[in-house]
Design an enzyme around this catalytic site. Structure first.
Site, PDB file in Angstrom:
ATOM      1  NE  ARG A   1      -3.627   2.128   2.802  1.00  0.00           N
ATOM      2  CZ  ARG A   1      -4.860   2.442   2.407  1.00  0.00           C
ATOM      3  NH1 ARG A   1      -5.501   1.620   1.582  1.00  0.00           N
ATOM      4  NH2 ARG A   1      -5.454   3.552   2.811  1.00  0.00           N
TER       5      ARG A   1
ATOM      6  CB  ILE B  30      -5.683   5.601  -0.940  1.00  0.00           C
ATOM      7  CG1 ILE B  30      -4.837   5.536  -2.211  1.00  0.00           C
ATOM      8  CG2 ILE B  30      -5.824   4.198  -0.375  1.00  0.00           C
ATOM      9  CD1 ILE B  30      -3.524   4.808  -2.038  1.00  0.00           C
ATOM     10  CB  SER B  31     -11.178   4.111   0.235  1.00  0.00           C
ATOM     11  OG  SER B  31     -11.889   4.834  -0.744  1.00  0.00           O
ATOM     12  CB  ALA B  32     -10.548   3.769   5.429  1.00  0.00           C
TER      13      ALA B  32
END
Length: 412
Positions: free
Chosen positions: A42, A74-76
């Protein structure tokens, strides 16, 4: 096929620790998605972001507009995992994604659809497309391509797709995308219902209409610059603090009057409806979004005298230049600690609006509240819309391109 991760697989790097955390929380279940999280860095898709921020349970902003509003992120991790589980992509699938961001989601998807699958990720901003392409290349990804395009219009030249996923929010169903879905395919779409209330739907064809095979609470940055823009207006509250109100084009409100509404006399009422530790707010939000003419709007921020039901802020019902927001008060009874739901109205019609919201919260509770079965959802577009009906017309949500029906079930 699902798998279980045990303590024997002790995390040795940030990816594995993240995957383990999401398995433990129930957000990751399928073997392919777990493997994708374990094997995809990530942080490699967030250059310049420290390791802790890259892996924590929060969205990471990557682009803001000129006035500071976030327009890409970027989403959780839990949201990313939830949507991938909703999508149910498999090896060999062709997938198109609306919302490239940094390419991280596309990198996860390419792992899931390998071998034999292909992913296209779309964005309207060339700088985001270029960044996603760079990150995917540096990660050695050869079966995911970033393309500059309107996600709501899809990518017809490579259709049909086995799976289509939106990692941006929409106020309606982008109908052009439906024709690009293969027979037996699935569309995952975070869609607003009314006001700020949205859910991530997983739609599959059901004859000439659509059924939901999964539906999760989620809020996403809206689509921009395309055929299905979801335009909203933030109304800053006048006076001290940083409270602001989300409003959308379908809401019949007086934005100028709402700017000063919190400075007007308040009416505070309590419902007698009690929430306890772990109680979900999502079903009450959904119910109120359906039965109130303007749905519910987010009212984040802090200021003296503002007593929202969460630390980030509250949800508010709107009527012209008046609003009524949710609050709580703590108490204890024979069952233990609880939080009673209240409503605070402001504005010329604030007292009446607060009374209406209180009545609707009590009605929701009387039909089972959080103990009732979860509702179902049906959707149709074009000429098929008239075929979708409900016993209570308040739970038929008509949009410019689609009709959504919420099927509530009583307890017992």
């Amino acid at each position: 096929m699902e798998t279980t991760v045990t303590a024997s697989t002790a995390p040795t790097n940030p990816n594995e620790a993240l995957a383990q955390r999401l398995v433990d929380s129930g957000h990751l279940r399928s073997a392919a998605a777990i493997d994708a999280f374990r094997s995809t860095d990530r942080h490699a898709f967030l250059p310049g972001v420290d390791l802790e921020s890259a892996y924590k349970e929060d969205a990471v902003p990557i682009k803001h507009e000129e006035y500071g509003e976030m327009i890409s992120c970027i989403s959780a991790p839990s949201i990313v995992a939830t949507q991938l589980e909703q999508l149910g992509a498999r090896a060999g699938h062709k997938v198109v994604e609306a919302g490239a961001a940094t390419g991280y989601n596309a990198a996860l998807l390419r792992k899931i659809v390998s071998p034999g699958g292909q992913v296209w990720t779309l964005d309207v901003d060339q700088d985001l497309v270029a960044g996603a392409s760079k990150h995917l290349a540096e990660a050695g990804v050869d079966n995911a391509t970033a393309v500059r395009a309107d996600g709501a219009a899809g990518l017809p030249e490579h259709a049909p797709y086995d799976r289509i996923i939106f990692t941006v929010g929409s106020g309606d169903v982008p109908v052009k995308i439906l024709d690009q879905l293969a027979p037996g395919g699935r569309l995952v779409l975070p869609m607003r219902i009314r006001g700020s209330i949205s859910r991530s739907f997983a739609f599959e064809r059901d004859g000439d209409t659509w059924k939901t095979v999964s539906c999760e609470m989620a809020t996403f940055i809206p689509l921009r610059k395309g055929v299905c823009d979801d335009v909203y207006t933030l109304v800053p509250m006048a006076g001290e603090g940083n409270v602001r109100l989300e409003t959308f084009s379908e809401q019949d409100v007086d934005r100028d009057a709402l700017r000063t509404v919190l400075d007007q006399q308040q009416t505070k009422l309590y419902t007698g409806v009690k929430f306890r530790q772990g109680s979900a707010w999502e079903w009450l939000y959904l119910y109120l979004a359906c039965v109130l003419p303007n749905g519910l709007s987010r009212l984040p921020g802090q200021r003296t005298g503002f007593t929202p039901h969460f630390g980030w802020g509250s949800m508010a019902a709107l009527d012209g230049g008046s609003l009524a927001y949710l609050t709580i008060r703590e108490g204890e009874d024979e069952k233990g600690r609880h939080w009673e739901v209240g409503v605070i109205g402001h504005g010329e019609g604030g007292a009446g609006l607060a009374e209406r919201v209180v009545d609707e919260i009590r009605a929701w509770d009387a039909t089972g509240g959080n103990d009732a079965p979860e509702p179902g959802f049906r959707m149709a577009v074009a000429d098929s819309r008239d075929r979708l009906t409900a016993g209570d017309p308040r739970f038929v949500v008509d949009k410019p391109y689609s009709r959504l029906v919420v099927d509530w079930a009583r307890k017992g």
